[in-house]
Write a protein that holds these residues in place. Structure first.
Motif, PDB file in Angstrom:
ATOM      1  N   LEU A  34       0.848  -1.190   0.000  1.00 38.80           N
ATOM      2  CA  LEU A  34       0.000   0.000   0.000  1.00 38.80           C
ATOM      3  C   LEU A  34       0.890   1.249   0.000  1.00 38.80           C
ATOM      4  CD1 LEU A  34      -3.067   0.520   2.339  1.00 38.80           C
ATOM      5  CD2 LEU A  34      -1.457   2.347   1.926  1.00 38.80           C
ATOM      6  N   VAL A  35       1.905   1.233   0.874  1.00 35.28           N
ATOM      7  CA  VAL A  35       2.854   2.354   0.931  1.00 35.28           C
ATOM      8  C   VAL A  35       3.629   2.463  -0.375  1.00 35.28           C
ATOM      9  CG1 VAL A  35       4.940   3.207   2.076  1.00 35.28           C
ATOM     10  CG2 VAL A  35       3.061   2.269   3.434  1.00 35.28           C
ATOM     11  N   PHE A  36       4.053   1.331  -0.918  1.00 36.45           N
ATOM     12  CA  PHE A  36       4.826   1.333  -2.162  1.00 36.45           C
ATOM     13  C   PHE A  36       4.027   1.957  -3.306  1.00 36.45           C
ATOM     14  CE2 PHE A  36       6.367  -0.545  -6.117  1.00 36.45           C
ATOM     15  CZ  PHE A  36       7.740  -0.380  -5.997  1.00 36.45           C
ATOM     16  N   ALA A  37       2.733   1.656  -3.356  1.00 34.65           N
ATOM     17  CA  ALA A  37       1.902   2.194  -4.437  1.00 34.65           C
ATOM     18  C   ALA A  37       1.806   3.711  -4.373  1.00 34.65           C
ATOM     19  CB  ALA A  37       0.500   1.582  -4.368  1.00 34.65           C
ATOM     20  N   ILE A  38       1.893   4.274  -3.170  1.00 38.22           N
ATOM     21  CA  ILE A  38       1.767   5.723  -3.002  1.00 38.22           C
ATOM     22  C   ILE A  38       3.121   6.422  -3.048  1.00 38.22           C
ATOM     23  CG2 ILE A  38       1.069   7.549  -1.391  1.00 38.22           C
ATOM     24  CD1 ILE A  38      -1.131   5.669  -0.391  1.00 38.22           C
ATOM     25  N   ALA A  39       4.100   5.876  -2.324  1.00 37.71           N
ATOM     26  CA  ALA A  39       5.399   6.549  -2.205  1.00 37.71           C
ATOM     27  C   ALA A  39       6.398   6.121  -3.269  1.00 37.71           C
ATOM     28  CB  ALA A  39       5.986   6.295  -0.821  1.00 37.71           C
ATOM     29  N   GLY A  40       6.233   4.920  -3.832  1.00 38.95           N
ATOM     30  CA  GLY A  40       7.180   4.422  -4.825  1.00 38.95           C
ATOM     31  C   GLY A  40       8.355   3.669  -4.226  1.00 38.95           C
ATOM     32  N   PHE A  41       8.410   3.553  -2.920  1.00 37.19           N
ATOM     33  CA  PHE A  41       9.454   2.786  -2.237  1.00 37.19           C
ATOM     34  C   PHE A  41       8.963   2.489  -0.821  1.00 37.19           C
ATOM     35  CE2 PHE A  41      10.318   7.268  -1.424  1.00 37.19           C
ATOM     36  CZ  PHE A  41      10.545   7.304  -0.064  1.00 37.19           C
ATOM     37  N   GLY A  42       9.772   1.752  -0.048  1.00 39.64           N
ATOM     38  CA  GLY A  42       9.464   1.608   1.371  1.00 39.64           C
ATOM     39  C   GLY A  42       8.888   0.281   1.805  1.00 39.64           C
ATOM     40  N   PRO A 146      27.307   9.209  -5.547  1.00 36.43           N
ATOM     41  CA  PRO A 146      27.033   8.780  -4.164  1.00 36.43           C
ATOM     42  C   PRO A 146      25.585   8.353  -3.944  1.00 36.43           C
ATOM     43  CG  PRO A 146      27.269  11.170  -4.266  1.00 36.43           C
ATOM     44  CD  PRO A 146      27.688  10.635  -5.600  1.00 36.43           C
ATOM     45  N   MET A 147      24.636   9.060  -4.572  1.00 35.70           N
ATOM     46  CA  MET A 147      23.224   8.714  -4.368  1.00 35.70           C
ATOM     47  C   MET A 147      22.915   7.334  -4.938  1.00 35.70           C
ATOM     48  SD  MET A 147      21.614  10.973  -2.642  1.00 35.70           S
ATOM     49  CE  MET A 147      21.092  12.660  -2.367  1.00 35.70           C
ATOM     50  N   GLY A 148      23.439   7.052  -6.127  1.00 37.12           N
ATOM     51  CA  GLY A 148      23.193   5.751  -6.742  1.00 37.12           C
ATOM     52  C   GLY A 148      23.865   4.625  -5.990  1.00 37.12           C
ATOM     53  N   THR A 149      25.111   4.846  -5.576  1.00 37.62           N
ATOM     54  CA  THR A 149      25.864   3.801  -4.878  1.00 37.62           C
ATOM     55  C   THR A 149      25.269   3.505  -3.502  1.00 37.62           C
ATOM     56  OG1 THR A 149      27.878   4.504  -6.025  1.00 37.62           O
ATOM     57  CG2 THR A 149      28.144   3.087  -4.096  1.00 37.62           C
ATOM     58  N   VAL A 150      25.035   4.552  -2.718  1.00 39.97           N
ATOM     59  CA  VAL A 150      24.485   4.350  -1.375  1.00 39.97           C
ATOM     60  C   VAL A 150      23.049   3.845  -1.459  1.00 39.97           C
ATOM     61  CG1 VAL A 150      23.951   5.458   0.829  1.00 39.97           C
ATOM     62  CG2 VAL A 150      26.020   6.099  -0.411  1.00 39.97           C
ATOM     63  N   GLY A 151      22.290   4.341  -2.430  1.00 48.21           N
ATOM     64  CA  GLY A 151      20.932   3.841  -2.620  1.00 48.21           C
ATOM     65  C   GLY A 151      20.928   2.353  -2.937  1.00 48.21           C
ATOM     66  N   GLY A 152      21.855   1.912  -3.797  1.00 44.23           N
ATOM     67  CA  GLY A 152      21.966   0.491  -4.102  1.00 44.23           C
ATOM     68  C   GLY A 152      22.387  -0.327  -2.897  1.00 44.23           C
ATOM     69  N   LEU A 153      23.323   0.225  -2.105  1.00 43.05           N
ATOM     70  CA  LEU A 153      23.780  -0.450  -0.886  1.00 43.05           C
ATOM     71  C   LEU A 153      22.629  -0.626   0.099  1.00 43.05           C
ATOM     72  CD1 LEU A 153      26.094  -1.446   1.003  1.00 43.05           C
ATOM     73  CD2 LEU A 153      26.351   0.930   1.734  1.00 43.05           C
ATOM     74  N   PHE A 154      21.892   0.462   0.359  1.00 42.06           N
ATOM     75  CA  PHE A 154      20.754   0.392   1.280  1.00 42.06           C
ATOM     76  C   PHE A 154      19.659  -0.522   0.729  1.00 42.06           C
ATOM     77  CE2 PHE A 154      21.499   4.760   3.507  1.00 42.06           C
ATOM     78  CZ  PHE A 154      22.592   4.213   4.157  1.00 42.06           C
ATOM     79  N   GLY A 155      19.466  -0.488  -0.585  1.00 42.63           N
ATOM     80  CA  GLY A 155      18.434  -1.320  -1.190  1.00 42.63           C
ATOM     81  C   GLY A 155      18.702  -2.800  -0.998  1.00 42.63           C
ATOM     82  N   ALA A 156      19.961  -3.208  -1.160  1.00 39.99           N
ATOM     83  CA  ALA A 156      20.309  -4.622  -1.009  1.00 39.99           C
ATOM     84  C   ALA A 156      20.399  -5.031   0.451  1.00 39.99           C
ATOM     85  CB  ALA A 156      21.632  -4.905  -1.712  1.00 39.99           C
ATOM     86  N   LEU A 157      20.892  -4.122   1.302  1.00 40.88           N
ATOM     87  CA  LEU A 157      21.124  -4.463   2.702  1.00 40.88           C
ATOM     88  C   LEU A 157      19.869  -4.338   3.550  1.00 40.88           C
ATOM     89  CD1 LEU A 157      23.287  -5.340   4.699  1.00 40.88           C
ATOM     90  CD2 LEU A 157      23.938  -2.938   4.978  1.00 40.88           C
ATOM     91  N   PHE A 158      19.070  -3.280   3.291  1.00 37.78           N
ATOM     92  CA  PHE A 158      17.878  -3.020   4.108  1.00 37.78           C
ATOM     93  C   PHE A 158      16.588  -3.030   3.293  1.00 37.78           C
ATOM     94  CE2 PHE A 158      21.331  -0.477   6.193  1.00 37.78           C
ATOM     95  CZ  PHE A 158      21.531  -1.351   7.252  1.00 37.78           C
ATOM     96  N   GLY A 159      16.698  -3.226   1.981  1.00 42.13           N
ATOM     97  CA  GLY A 159      15.506  -3.297   1.149  1.00 42.13           C
ATOM     98  C   GLY A 159      14.896  -1.961   0.805  1.00 42.13           C
ATOM     99  N   SER A 160      15.595  -0.857   1.099  1.00 46.09           N
ATOM    100  CA  SER A 160      15.010   0.451   0.798  1.00 46.09           C
ATOM    101  C   SER A 160      16.082   1.512   0.584  1.00 46.09           C
ATOM    102  CB  SER A 160      14.074   0.893   1.924  1.00 46.09           C
ATOM    103  OG  SER A 160      13.391   2.069   1.557  1.00 46.09           O
ATOM    104  N   GLY A 161      16.394   1.750  -0.674  1.00 43.01           N
ATOM    105  CA  GLY A 161      17.264   2.864  -1.028  1.00 43.01           C
ATOM    106  C   GLY A 161      16.527   3.874  -1.885  1.00 43.01           C
ATOM    107  N   GLY A 162      15.229   3.605  -2.086  1.00 47.13           N
ATOM    108  CA  GLY A 162      14.441   4.442  -2.995  1.00 47.13           C
ATOM    109  C   GLY A 162      14.325   5.885  -2.579  1.00 47.13           C
TER     110      GLY A 162
END
Length: 261
Positions: A34-42, A146-162
């Motif tokens: 539900l949150v993903f549909a509205i915010a696009g991430f999370g 930095p935004m792309g790299t850290v976003g990818g790191l957070f996305g893989a590690l915590f599931g949310s770099g969006g």
């Protein structure tokens, strides 16, 4: 010889979940998408603190990535004409590097340390989102590194770099539909990279994980359906702010759980 139903029942038994556990997990996944549909991430920001009571983070993230893959493409297709490819091409290589690092950390760090790191991540994200009222009006293209790299790191590690992709794209693109479409495309690319990395490392060789993803697919579809309808009636900013407060509470809870053992 076991029948397919008996084999499936045996796999579900391996998960060790009660009917109440399943009800809570399904509800958490509905809320996440539900949150993903509205915010696009999370999705992991919302579902992670609940799911971590039933399985380690090293299984939660690959599980949600499978569902994110389907959800992201369902959001991407209607808006694909608005994608700004130049920004996408800047971010994707850096995001792929970050994802690779994140998967390595996720699969090698101890589960209790991951619990602490996720709690700190949720708290840091929430405080930033609630405290920072003025976003950068214009970032240079160099910030894609930095935004792309850290976003990818957070996305893989915590599931949310969006949220990092959103900060970068909203500061670069004045057209909000272009920013949202490009963000959806980037998250779609991120799920492909993470799916590939998890597949190569053998994470998806675990049959119970695949069965659980199938069982949670209806919850993902229901959450996405509800979110798309709420988006027409509710301010995105108000909704995201409310969710951020819930994420902050979840982060504090996880850190408290780590401290108390």
């Amino acid at each position: 010889m076991l029948t397919p139903f008996a084999e499936l029942s045996g796999v579900l038994d391996q998960l060790g979940l009660t009917p109440v556990d399943w009800l809570l997990i399904e509800g958490g996944v509905i809320a996440a998408y539900l949150v993903f549909a509205i915010a696009g991430f999370g999705t992991a920001l919302v579902a992670g603190p609940l799911l971590i009571h039933f399985m380690p983070l090293s299984r939660i993230i690959p599980l949600l990535v499978m569902l994110d893959f389907l959800a992201a493409f369902s959001h991407l297709l209607p808006s694909r004409q608005s994608i700004v490819r130049a920004e996408l091409l800047r971010l994707v290589p850096c995001m792929a590097i970050g994802c690779t690092l994140g998967v390595v950390f996720l699969l090698n760090l101890k589960s209790d340390l991951l619990l602490l790191l996720m709690g700190l991540f949720l708290i840091g994200y929430s405080i930033y989102s609630l405290a920072i009222k003025v976003r950068p009006t214009q970032l240079s293209a160099g910030w894609s590194i930095p935004m792309g790299t850290v976003g990818g790191l957070f996305g893989a590690l915590f599931g949310s770099g969006g949220f990092l992709y959103a900060i970068y794209l909203n500061s670069r693109l004045t057209d909000k539909s272009q920013a949202r479409a490009t963000q959806n495309a980037l998250i779609s690319c991120s799920t492909i990279v993470r799916l590939s990395l998890f597949a190569v490392t053998g994470v998806y060789a675990q049959l119970p994980l695949l069965v659980m993803a199938v069982c949670l697919l209806p919850a993902m579809l229901v959450g996405s359906w509800i979110g798309r309808r709420l988006m027409k009636r509710l301010s995105r900013e108000t909704f995201v702010r409310l969710v951020t407060w819930l994420v902050l509470i979840s982060g504090i809870t996880l850190v408290g759980r780590y401290v108390t053992g």
